[in-house]
Design a protein around this motif. Structure first.
Motif, mmCIF file in Angstrom:
data_model
loop_
_atom_site.group_PDB
_atom_site.id
_atom_site.type_symbol
_atom_site.label_atom_id
_atom_site.label_comp_id
_atom_site.label_asym_id
_atom_site.label_seq_id
_atom_site.Cartn_x
_atom_site.Cartn_y
_atom_site.Cartn_z
ATOM 1 N N GLN A 207 0.811 -1.212 0.000
ATOM 2 C CA GLN A 207 0.000 0.000 0.000
ATOM 3 C C GLN A 207 0.850 1.270 0.000
ATOM 4 O O GLN A 207 0.328 2.380 0.107
ATOM 5 C CB GLN A 207 -0.913 0.020 1.227
ATOM 6 C CG GLN A 207 -1.915 -1.122 1.292
ATOM 7 C CD GLN A 207 -2.812 -0.993 2.509
ATOM 8 O OE1 GLN A 207 -3.560 -0.027 2.662
ATOM 9 N NE2 GLN A 207 -2.730 -1.973 3.394
ATOM 10 N N GLY A 208 2.175 1.086 -0.129
ATOM 11 C CA GLY A 208 3.053 2.246 -0.208
ATOM 12 C C GLY A 208 3.433 2.864 1.117
ATOM 13 O O GLY A 208 3.855 4.022 1.171
ATOM 14 N N TYR A 209 3.328 2.093 2.192
ATOM 15 C CA TYR A 209 3.683 2.609 3.514
ATOM 16 C C TYR A 209 5.190 2.554 3.747
ATOM 17 O O TYR A 209 5.861 1.590 3.349
ATOM 18 C CB TYR A 209 3.007 1.782 4.613
ATOM 19 C CG TYR A 209 1.590 2.154 4.940
ATOM 20 C CD1 TYR A 209 1.242 2.579 6.210
ATOM 21 C CD2 TYR A 209 0.587 2.067 3.979
ATOM 22 C CE1 TYR A 209 -0.066 2.915 6.531
ATOM 23 C CE2 TYR A 209 -0.725 2.394 4.288
ATOM 24 C CZ TYR A 209 -1.043 2.814 5.562
ATOM 25 O OH TYR A 209 -2.343 3.138 5.867
ATOM 26 N N LEU A 210 5.714 3.561 4.395
ATOM 27 C CA LEU A 210 7.043 3.485 4.987
ATOM 28 C C LEU A 210 6.911 2.696 6.283
ATOM 29 O O LEU A 210 5.929 2.861 7.010
ATOM 30 C CB LEU A 210 7.580 4.885 5.252
ATOM 31 C CG LEU A 210 8.930 5.010 5.977
ATOM 32 C CD1 LEU A 210 9.707 6.199 5.420
ATOM 33 C CD2 LEU A 210 8.740 5.191 7.494
ATOM 34 N N LEU B 194 12.281 1.623 6.679
ATOM 35 C CA LEU B 194 12.344 0.981 5.374
ATOM 36 C C LEU B 194 11.373 1.675 4.431
ATOM 37 O O LEU B 194 10.266 2.045 4.817
ATOM 38 C CB LEU B 194 11.965 -0.503 5.478
ATOM 39 C CG LEU B 194 12.751 -1.370 6.459
ATOM 40 C CD1 LEU B 194 12.193 -2.799 6.457
ATOM 41 C CD2 LEU B 194 14.227 -1.379 6.103
ATOM 42 N N SER B 195 11.777 1.827 3.168
ATOM 43 C CA SER B 195 10.922 2.430 2.158
ATOM 44 C C SER B 195 9.883 1.413 1.691
ATOM 45 O O SER B 195 10.003 0.216 1.973
ATOM 46 C CB SER B 195 11.764 2.893 0.969
ATOM 47 O OG SER B 195 12.342 1.772 0.316
ATOM 48 N N PRO B 196 8.855 1.855 0.955
ATOM 49 C CA PRO B 196 7.843 0.920 0.451
ATOM 50 C C PRO B 196 8.406 -0.194 -0.434
ATOM 51 O O PRO B 196 7.776 -1.241 -0.571
ATOM 52 C CB PRO B 196 6.897 1.833 -0.339
ATOM 53 C CG PRO B 196 7.011 3.155 0.339
ATOM 54 C CD PRO B 196 8.457 3.258 0.724
ATOM 55 N N ASP B 197 9.597 0.018 -1.014
ATOM 56 C CA ASP B 197 10.204 -1.053 -1.816
ATOM 57 C C ASP B 197 11.114 -1.952 -0.998
ATOM 58 O O ASP B 197 11.790 -2.827 -1.530
ATOM 59 C CB ASP B 197 10.968 -0.479 -3.008
ATOM 60 C CG ASP B 197 12.139 0.402 -2.595
ATOM 61 O OD1 ASP B 197 12.430 0.502 -1.373
ATOM 62 O OD2 ASP B 197 12.778 1.007 -3.474
#
Length: 232
Positions: free
Chosen positions: A115-118, A135-138
């Motif tokens: 869902q694109g959450y950090l 951590l980044s969304p990726d």
């Protein structure tokens, strides 16, 4: 593989035995403690090991939290883990408390990354600071483990969305939300779970995940040099 996990880094004294063939720990126990880890840990470990067939001889690995956390607690856990590893001849691996906090967020059924959450782990370090990792969304590391002011952690989170864990997470999330961003602290994610320490220990590389303390700041207690008498 069967692993004994130990955690004394923060305000708990916990141990569990897990297997890579079982979804849940085979045995576990957790005591909420602010101090007294040295007296509580070994009896606790003995009780946990006694509940599993084969006892110490059935273990293949030991995992222990290496910090950040309490200096005294870390020393107690590391000493016990190393002693057990030496006595049984099995490897000992270290797991950071921040990783243990992030792991359940990564595995959450909420699919935060999708869902694109950090994702962030924040441990209250007192005096307006937190131990922080994000951590980044990726899945890449945005902020490596660090001791930073709470306001700086809020800046790293930005407008979000973010899912946070750890004892410092509610304060960070509140500041982010007050500024118009979006940050959530999922229920039950304010302290590391011993089962996740075991899970991370099972997949850790003993050559790299060494059982060494992760100190991100110096001790609060400092020698009082001004009070020393000069030698004659």
């Amino acid at each position: 593989m069967r692993i004994l996990a130990i955690d004394t880094a923060l305000e708990s004294c916990a141990a569990c035995i897990s297997s890579d063939e079982a979804a849940e720990p085979l045995a576990q126990e957790n005591l909420a403690l602010q101090r007294g880890h040295a007296e509580a840990l070994l009896p606790l470990v003995e009780r946990v090991v006694a509940r599993v067939e084969g006892g110490f001889s059935a273990l293949d690995r030991v995992a222990v939290t290496v910090g950040p956390g309490s200096y005294t607690g870390l020393r107690v856990g590391l000493a016990a883990a190393r002693a057990i590893g030496l006595a049984t001849g099995i490897p000992v691996v270290g797991v950071t408390t921040l990783s243990a906090l992030l792991a359940p967020l990564l595995a959450s059924g909420e699919d935060f990354l999708g869902q694109g959450y950090l994702l962030g782990a924040a441990i209250d370090a007192r005096h307006g600071h937190v131990y922080f990792q994000a951590l980044s969304p990726d899945g890449g590391i945005v902020v490596p483990p660090a001791l930073i002011p709470l306001a700086e952690a809020v800046q790293h989170v930005g407008a979000g969305p973010a899912a946070l864990a750890g004892s410092g997470a509610p304060a960070v999330a509140a500041a982010v939300n007050a500024a118009g961003g979006r940050a959530v602290v999922p229920e039950g994610h304010t302290a590391p779970e011993i089962a996740w320490v075991a899970s991370l220990g099972l997949v850790a590389d003993p050559e790299h995940a060494l059982p060494r303390p992760l100190y991100l700041r110096g001790p609060d207690a400092q020698p009082q040099d001004h009070a020393r008498l000069p030698r004659r």
